[in-house]
Design a protein around this motif. Structure first.
Motif, PDB file in Angstrom:
ATOM      1  N   VAL A 151       0.836  -1.206   0.000  1.00  8.57           N
ATOM      2  CA  VAL A 151       0.000   0.000   0.000  1.00  8.57           C
ATOM      3  C   VAL A 151       0.870   1.255   0.000  1.00  8.57           C
ATOM      4  N   LEU A 152       1.954   1.234   0.746  1.00  5.99           N
ATOM      5  CA  LEU A 152       2.826   2.409   0.762  1.00  5.99           C
ATOM      6  C   LEU A 152       3.562   2.583  -0.567  1.00  5.99           C
ATOM      7  N   CYS A 153       3.758   1.506  -1.323  1.00  2.00           N
ATOM      8  CA  CYS A 153       4.314   1.641  -2.675  1.00  2.00           C
ATOM      9  C   CYS A 153       3.369   2.459  -3.557  1.00  2.00           C
ATOM     10  N   LEU A 154       2.071   2.335  -3.326  1.00  2.00           N
ATOM     11  CA  LEU A 154       1.125   3.177  -4.053  1.00  2.00           C
ATOM     12  C   LEU A 154       1.337   4.648  -3.685  1.00  2.00           C
ATOM     13  N   TRP A 155       1.504   4.906  -2.399  1.00  2.02           N
ATOM     14  CA  TRP A 155       1.693   6.282  -1.927  1.00  2.02           C
ATOM     15  C   TRP A 155       2.972   6.902  -2.481  1.00  2.02           C
ATOM     16  N   VAL A 156       4.075   6.168  -2.459  1.00  2.06           N
ATOM     17  CA  VAL A 156       5.344   6.769  -2.885  1.00  2.06           C
ATOM     18  C   VAL A 156       5.393   6.947  -4.401  1.00  2.06           C
ATOM     19  N   GLY A 157       4.627   6.175  -5.139  1.00  4.31           N
ATOM     20  CA  GLY A 157       4.575   6.331  -6.585  1.00  4.31           C
ATOM     21  C   GLY A 157       5.687   5.585  -7.289  1.00  4.31           C
ATOM     22  N   TYR A 158       5.489   5.377  -8.573  1.00  6.93           N
ATOM     23  CA  TYR A 158       6.408   4.533  -9.351  1.00  6.93           C
ATOM     24  C   TYR A 158       7.817   5.086  -9.402  1.00  6.93           C
ATOM     25  N   GLY A 159       7.989   6.387  -9.299  1.00  3.56           N
ATOM     26  CA  GLY A 159       9.317   6.976  -9.395  1.00  3.56           C
ATOM     27  C   GLY A 159      10.176   6.815  -8.154  1.00  3.56           C
ATOM     28  N   GLN A 160       9.551   6.518  -7.012  1.00  7.00           N
ATOM     29  CA  GLN A 160      10.281   6.436  -5.754  1.00  7.00           C
ATOM     30  C   GLN A 160      10.216   5.056  -5.096  1.00  7.00           C
ATOM     31  N   GLN A 161       9.608   4.096  -5.747  1.00 12.10           N
ATOM     32  CA  GLN A 161       9.413   2.787  -5.112  1.00 12.10           C
ATOM     33  C   GLN A 161      10.721   2.071  -4.807  1.00 12.10           C
ATOM     34  N   ILE A 162      11.702   2.152  -5.681  1.00 12.80           N
ATOM     35  CA  ILE A 162      12.994   1.486  -5.430  1.00 12.80           C
ATOM     36  C   ILE A 162      13.690   2.142  -4.236  1.00 12.80           C
ATOM     37  N   THR A 163      13.663   3.470  -4.191  1.00 13.06           N
ATOM     38  CA  THR A 163      14.278   4.177  -3.055  1.00 13.06           C
ATOM     39  C   THR A 163      13.582   3.792  -1.757  1.00 13.06           C
ATOM     40  N   PHE A 164      12.262   3.714  -1.783  1.00 11.81           N
ATOM     41  CA  PHE A 164      11.483   3.303  -0.611  1.00 11.81           C
ATOM     42  C   PHE A 164      11.903   1.918  -0.135  1.00 11.81           C
ATOM     43  N   ILE A 165      12.036   0.986  -1.057  1.00 14.38           N
ATOM     44  CA  ILE A 165      12.420  -0.384  -0.699  1.00 14.38           C
ATOM     45  C   ILE A 165      13.842  -0.412  -0.125  1.00 14.38           C
ATOM     46  N   MET A 166      14.742   0.354  -0.721  1.00 13.57           N
ATOM     47  CA  MET A 166      16.138   0.385  -0.245  1.00 13.57           C
ATOM     48  C   MET A 166      16.232   0.981   1.162  1.00 13.57           C
ATOM     49  N   VAL A 167      15.556   2.100   1.392  1.00 12.16           N
ATOM     50  CA  VAL A 167      15.584   2.714   2.723  1.00 12.16           C
ATOM     51  C   VAL A 167      14.955   1.778   3.744  1.00 12.16           C
ATOM     52  N   THR A 168      13.851   1.146   3.363  1.00 10.28           N
ATOM     53  CA  THR A 168      13.194   0.188   4.262  1.00 10.28           C
ATOM     54  C   THR A 168      14.137  -0.964   4.606  1.00 10.28           C
ATOM     55  N   ALA A 169      14.848  -1.486   3.617  1.00  8.58           N
ATOM     56  CA  ALA A 169      15.793  -2.587   3.868  1.00  8.58           C
ATOM     57  C   ALA A 169      16.929  -2.150   4.781  1.00  8.58           C
ATOM     58  N   LEU A 170      17.453  -0.946   4.573  1.00 10.45           N
ATOM     59  CA  LEU A 170      18.534  -0.444   5.431  1.00 10.45           C
ATOM     60  C   LEU A 170      18.074  -0.277   6.875  1.00 10.45           C
ATOM     61  N   VAL A 171      16.901   0.323   7.047  1.00  9.85           N
ATOM     62  CA  VAL A 171      16.379   0.501   8.405  1.00  9.85           C
ATOM     63  C   VAL A 171      16.063  -0.857   9.021  1.00  9.85           C
ATOM     64  N   GLY A 172      15.578  -1.800   8.215  1.00  8.55           N
ATOM     65  CA  GLY A 172      15.323  -3.155   8.710  1.00  8.55           C
ATOM     66  C   GLY A 172      16.587  -3.827   9.206  1.00  8.55           C
ATOM     67  N   GLY A 173      17.699  -3.614   8.518  1.00  8.67           N
ATOM     68  CA  GLY A 173      18.979  -4.154   8.971  1.00  8.67           C
ATOM     69  C   GLY A 173      19.402  -3.571  10.307  1.00  8.67           C
ATOM     70  N   VAL A 174      19.203  -2.276  10.460  1.00 12.42           N
ATOM     71  CA  VAL A 174      19.520  -1.628  11.734  1.00 12.42           C
ATOM     72  C   VAL A 174      18.618  -2.188  12.839  1.00 12.42           C
ATOM     73  N   LEU A 175      17.348  -2.398  12.515  1.00 18.42           N
ATOM     74  CA  LEU A 175      16.424  -2.983  13.505  1.00 18.42           C
ATOM     75  C   LEU A 175      16.874  -4.379  13.930  1.00 18.42           C
ATOM     76  N   ALA A 176      17.328  -5.169  12.971  1.00 14.90           N
ATOM     77  CA  ALA A 176      17.788  -6.519  13.300  1.00 14.90           C
ATOM     78  C   ALA A 176      18.958  -6.483  14.279  1.00 14.90           C
ATOM     79  N   ILE A 177      19.849  -5.532  14.070  1.00 18.29           N
ATOM     80  CA  ILE A 177      20.997  -5.389  14.972  1.00 18.29           C
ATOM     81  C   ILE A 177      20.549  -4.876  16.337  1.00 18.29           C
ATOM     82  N   ALA A 178      19.563  -3.979  16.340  1.00 20.68           N
ATOM     83  CA  ALA A 178      19.118  -3.340  17.584  1.00 20.68           C
ATOM     84  C   ALA A 178      17.986  -4.098  18.274  1.00 20.68           C
ATOM     85  N   LEU A 179      17.630  -5.287  17.796  1.00 21.18           N
ATOM     86  CA  LEU A 179      16.494  -6.027  18.353  1.00 21.18           C
ATOM     87  C   LEU A 179      16.550  -6.212  19.872  1.00 21.18           C
ATOM     88  N   PRO A 180      17.699  -6.545  20.462  1.00 22.83           N
ATOM     89  CA  PRO A 180      17.706  -6.678  21.925  1.00 22.83           C
ATOM     90  C   PRO A 180      17.293  -5.382  22.637  1.00 22.83           C
TER      91      PRO A 180
END
Length: 180
Positions: A93-122
């Protein structure tokens, strides 16, 4: 669009993203209601742009392929147990919001923040305990009965609240440019 309209969109989306983030952090689930509210917000904005601003109908169609691919890949990850169903729906749904021009950037930022979350899980798993302690203190001091968040079971506390990363990716694309 007028500044007040843009401000209303930012407030609307920010409040939904905060809701999804806290729900995922405290309960390890993203409510379907929240995803539907975000989807209906996107639909309302697109209808407004078409009806009032005479935007071409193609503004809707351009966003679907990326969102569909994200949903399909996310569904496959859900089937393998790598991603939660709420995470998949929210990201699509958020891919709809960001639009076709920003979807790759959205996915990349999400993946980077997800990696930080994995490290910070404790550290993240301490937050529900801190919130519960704070609510207990407020209840005791003011003699009231605020509801406590449910305690995370051991298997849930191991899962990454990926809704936080998804919300951060969307905020980076949709909110940050307008508040900085």
């Amino acid at each position: 669009m007028a500044d007040s309209g843009l401000s209303a969109q930012i407030l609307y989306l920010a409040s939904c993203l905060i809701w999804c983030s806290f729900s995922d952090l405290l309960e390890r689930r993203i409510p379907n209601r929240a995803v539907l509210i975000i989807l209906f917000g996107w639909i309302a904005i697109r209808v407004w742009e078409i009806a009032i601003n005479n935007a071409p109908l193609s503004i809707i169609y351009k966003d679907f392929p990326g969102a569909g691919i994200v949903f399909l890949v996310g569904f496959l990850l859900f089937l393998t147990g790598r991603l939660g169903a709420g995470d998949v729906k929210l990201m699509a749904v958020l891919c709809l919001w960001v639009g076709y021009g920003q979807q790759i950037t959205f996915i990349m930022v999400t993946a980077l923040v997800g990696g930080v979350l994995a490290i910070a899980l404790p550290l993240l798993n301490i937050i529900p305990t801190i919130i519960t302690t704070g609510i207990n203190s407020i209840n005791k001091r003011f003699k009231i009965k605020l509801a406590l968040p449910p305690a995370l079971s051991p298997e849930l506390s191991q899962g990454i609240p990926y809704g936080i990363a998804i919300s951060a990716g969307a905020a980076y694309i949709l909110i940050l440019p307008y508040i900085s």
